[in-house]
Design a protein around this motif. Sequence first.
Motif, PDB file in Angstrom:
ATOM      1  N   THR A  58     -47.980 -30.795 -47.861  1.00  0.00           N
ATOM      2  CA  THR A  58     -46.935 -31.819 -47.920  1.00  0.00           C
ATOM      3  C   THR A  58     -45.551 -31.202 -47.808  1.00  0.00           C
ATOM      4  O   THR A  58     -44.707 -31.685 -47.040  1.00  0.00           O
ATOM      5  CB  THR A  58     -47.049 -32.609 -49.236  1.00  0.00           C
ATOM      6  OG1 THR A  58     -48.351 -33.188 -49.324  1.00  0.00           O
ATOM      7  CG2 THR A  58     -46.013 -33.704 -49.307  1.00  0.00           C
ATOM      8  N   LEU A  59     -45.295 -30.154 -48.556  1.00  0.00           N
ATOM      9  CA  LEU A  59     -43.972 -29.535 -48.520  1.00  0.00           C
ATOM     10  C   LEU A  59     -43.685 -28.870 -47.176  1.00  0.00           C
ATOM     11  O   LEU A  59     -42.546 -28.921 -46.687  1.00  0.00           O
ATOM     12  CB  LEU A  59     -43.833 -28.527 -49.661  1.00  0.00           C
ATOM     13  CG  LEU A  59     -43.778 -29.136 -51.059  1.00  0.00           C
ATOM     14  CD1 LEU A  59     -43.801 -28.042 -52.108  1.00  0.00           C
ATOM     15  CD2 LEU A  59     -42.555 -30.010 -51.207  1.00  0.00           C
TER      16      LEU A  59
ATOM     17  N   PHE B 194     -49.088 -36.587 -44.964  1.00  0.00           N
ATOM     18  CA  PHE B 194     -49.550 -35.213 -45.093  1.00  0.00           C
ATOM     19  C   PHE B 194     -50.095 -34.921 -46.496  1.00  0.00           C
ATOM     20  O   PHE B 194     -50.915 -34.017 -46.657  1.00  0.00           O
ATOM     21  CB  PHE B 194     -48.449 -34.227 -44.693  1.00  0.00           C
ATOM     22  CG  PHE B 194     -48.408 -33.989 -43.215  1.00  0.00           C
ATOM     23  CD1 PHE B 194     -49.151 -32.974 -42.647  1.00  0.00           C
ATOM     24  CD2 PHE B 194     -47.656 -34.802 -42.388  1.00  0.00           C
ATOM     25  CE1 PHE B 194     -49.141 -32.763 -41.280  1.00  0.00           C
ATOM     26  CE2 PHE B 194     -47.635 -34.601 -41.028  1.00  0.00           C
ATOM     27  CZ  PHE B 194     -48.381 -33.584 -40.463  1.00  0.00           C
ATOM     28  N   TYR B 195     -49.680 -35.680 -47.512  1.00  0.00           N
ATOM     29  CA  TYR B 195     -50.309 -35.536 -48.825  1.00  0.00           C
ATOM     30  C   TYR B 195     -51.760 -36.009 -48.751  1.00  0.00           C
ATOM     31  O   TYR B 195     -52.663 -35.364 -49.291  1.00  0.00           O
ATOM     32  CB  TYR B 195     -49.546 -36.311 -49.904  1.00  0.00           C
ATOM     33  CG  TYR B 195     -50.191 -36.145 -51.255  1.00  0.00           C
ATOM     34  CD1 TYR B 195     -50.026 -34.966 -51.976  1.00  0.00           C
ATOM     35  CD2 TYR B 195     -50.990 -37.137 -51.803  1.00  0.00           C
ATOM     36  CE1 TYR B 195     -50.637 -34.790 -53.205  1.00  0.00           C
ATOM     37  CE2 TYR B 195     -51.600 -36.969 -53.022  1.00  0.00           C
ATOM     38  CZ  TYR B 195     -51.427 -35.801 -53.720  1.00  0.00           C
ATOM     39  OH  TYR B 195     -52.032 -35.624 -54.933  1.00  0.00           O
ATOM     40  N   ILE B 196     -51.981 -37.137 -48.075  1.00  0.00           N
ATOM     41  CA  ILE B 196     -53.350 -37.642 -47.895  1.00  0.00           C
ATOM     42  C   ILE B 196     -54.171 -36.625 -47.105  1.00  0.00           C
ATOM     43  O   ILE B 196     -55.309 -36.318 -47.471  1.00  0.00           O
ATOM     44  CB  ILE B 196     -53.340 -39.011 -47.170  1.00  0.00           C
ATOM     45  CG1 ILE B 196     -52.577 -40.054 -47.994  1.00  0.00           C
ATOM     46  CG2 ILE B 196     -54.748 -39.482 -46.862  1.00  0.00           C
ATOM     47  CD1 ILE B 196     -53.191 -40.376 -49.339  1.00  0.00           C
ATOM     48  N   LEU B 197     -53.609 -36.096 -46.026  1.00  0.00           N
ATOM     49  CA  LEU B 197     -54.308 -35.096 -45.218  1.00  0.00           C
ATOM     50  C   LEU B 197     -54.646 -33.846 -46.044  1.00  0.00           C
ATOM     51  O   LEU B 197     -55.760 -33.320 -45.979  1.00  0.00           O
ATOM     52  CB  LEU B 197     -53.462 -34.709 -44.008  1.00  0.00           C
ATOM     53  CG  LEU B 197     -54.070 -33.667 -43.077  1.00  0.00           C
ATOM     54  CD1 LEU B 197     -55.279 -34.247 -42.359  1.00  0.00           C
ATOM     55  CD2 LEU B 197     -53.043 -33.179 -42.098  1.00  0.00           C
ATOM     56  N   GLY B 198     -53.699 -33.372 -46.854  1.00  0.00           N
ATOM     57  CA  GLY B 198     -53.946 -32.213 -47.709  1.00  0.00           C
ATOM     58  C   GLY B 198     -55.022 -32.477 -48.752  1.00  0.00           C
ATOM     59  O   GLY B 198     -55.828 -31.597 -49.065  1.00  0.00           O
TER      60      GLY B 198
ATOM     61  N   LEU C  92     -40.342 -40.059 -45.739  1.00  0.00           N
ATOM     62  CA  LEU C  92     -41.266 -40.643 -46.712  1.00  0.00           C
ATOM     63  C   LEU C  92     -42.651 -40.843 -46.091  1.00  0.00           C
ATOM     64  O   LEU C  92     -43.673 -40.524 -46.716  1.00  0.00           O
ATOM     65  CB  LEU C  92     -40.718 -41.971 -47.248  1.00  0.00           C
ATOM     66  CG  LEU C  92     -41.569 -42.673 -48.291  1.00  0.00           C
ATOM     67  CD1 LEU C  92     -41.674 -41.811 -49.553  1.00  0.00           C
ATOM     68  CD2 LEU C  92     -40.985 -44.024 -48.622  1.00  0.00           C
ATOM     69  N   LEU C  93     -42.687 -41.352 -44.871  1.00  0.00           N
ATOM     70  CA  LEU C  93     -43.959 -41.556 -44.183  1.00  0.00           C
ATOM     71  C   LEU C  93     -44.673 -40.225 -43.935  1.00  0.00           C
ATOM     72  O   LEU C  93     -45.875 -40.096 -44.161  1.00  0.00           O
ATOM     73  CB  LEU C  93     -43.726 -42.292 -42.863  1.00  0.00           C
ATOM     74  CG  LEU C  93     -44.968 -42.611 -42.042  1.00  0.00           C
ATOM     75  CD1 LEU C  93     -45.860 -43.583 -42.796  1.00  0.00           C
ATOM     76  CD2 LEU C  93     -44.573 -43.178 -40.699  1.00  0.00           C
ATOM     77  N   VAL C  94     -43.929 -39.223 -43.490  1.00  0.00           N
ATOM     78  CA  VAL C  94     -44.513 -37.903 -43.233  1.00  0.00           C
ATOM     79  C   VAL C  94     -45.070 -37.305 -44.519  1.00  0.00           C
ATOM     80  O   VAL C  94     -46.198 -36.785 -44.544  1.00  0.00           O
ATOM     81  CB  VAL C  94     -43.472 -36.960 -42.595  1.00  0.00           C
ATOM     82  CG1 VAL C  94     -43.926 -35.514 -42.655  1.00  0.00           C
ATOM     83  CG2 VAL C  94     -43.186 -37.369 -41.165  1.00  0.00           C
TER      84      VAL C  94
END
Length: 93
Positions: free
Chosen positions: A11-12, A43-47, A37-39
């Motif tokens: 995410t970061l 990417f938190y979901i992907l991680g 915010l969308l990114v």
Amino acid sequence: MKTRYIPAMVTLSAGLIASIAGLWAGMETLSFMKMLLLVLFLFYILGSVVKFLLDINFKEPEETEAEEGETEAAEEGTEGEEALEEPEESEEE
């Protein structure tokens, strides 16, 4: 394998790249914040999915039945020894 920090790192990293790209492109503040915010969310979901898959595929090997039997026997042996101990005598005068 330690996978606790994978979602945060993904995410970061994505947030850093999106921020640099947004600033370089000269985006307006409101559209930049929505995009960021969308990114971050995606990417938190992907991680989290990557962490879940790594946890499933590289989980620690479980104890075999023989080791479990030895562990249970050792635990039972220590409990029996505690019951057989003689009580300590107190000094009374």
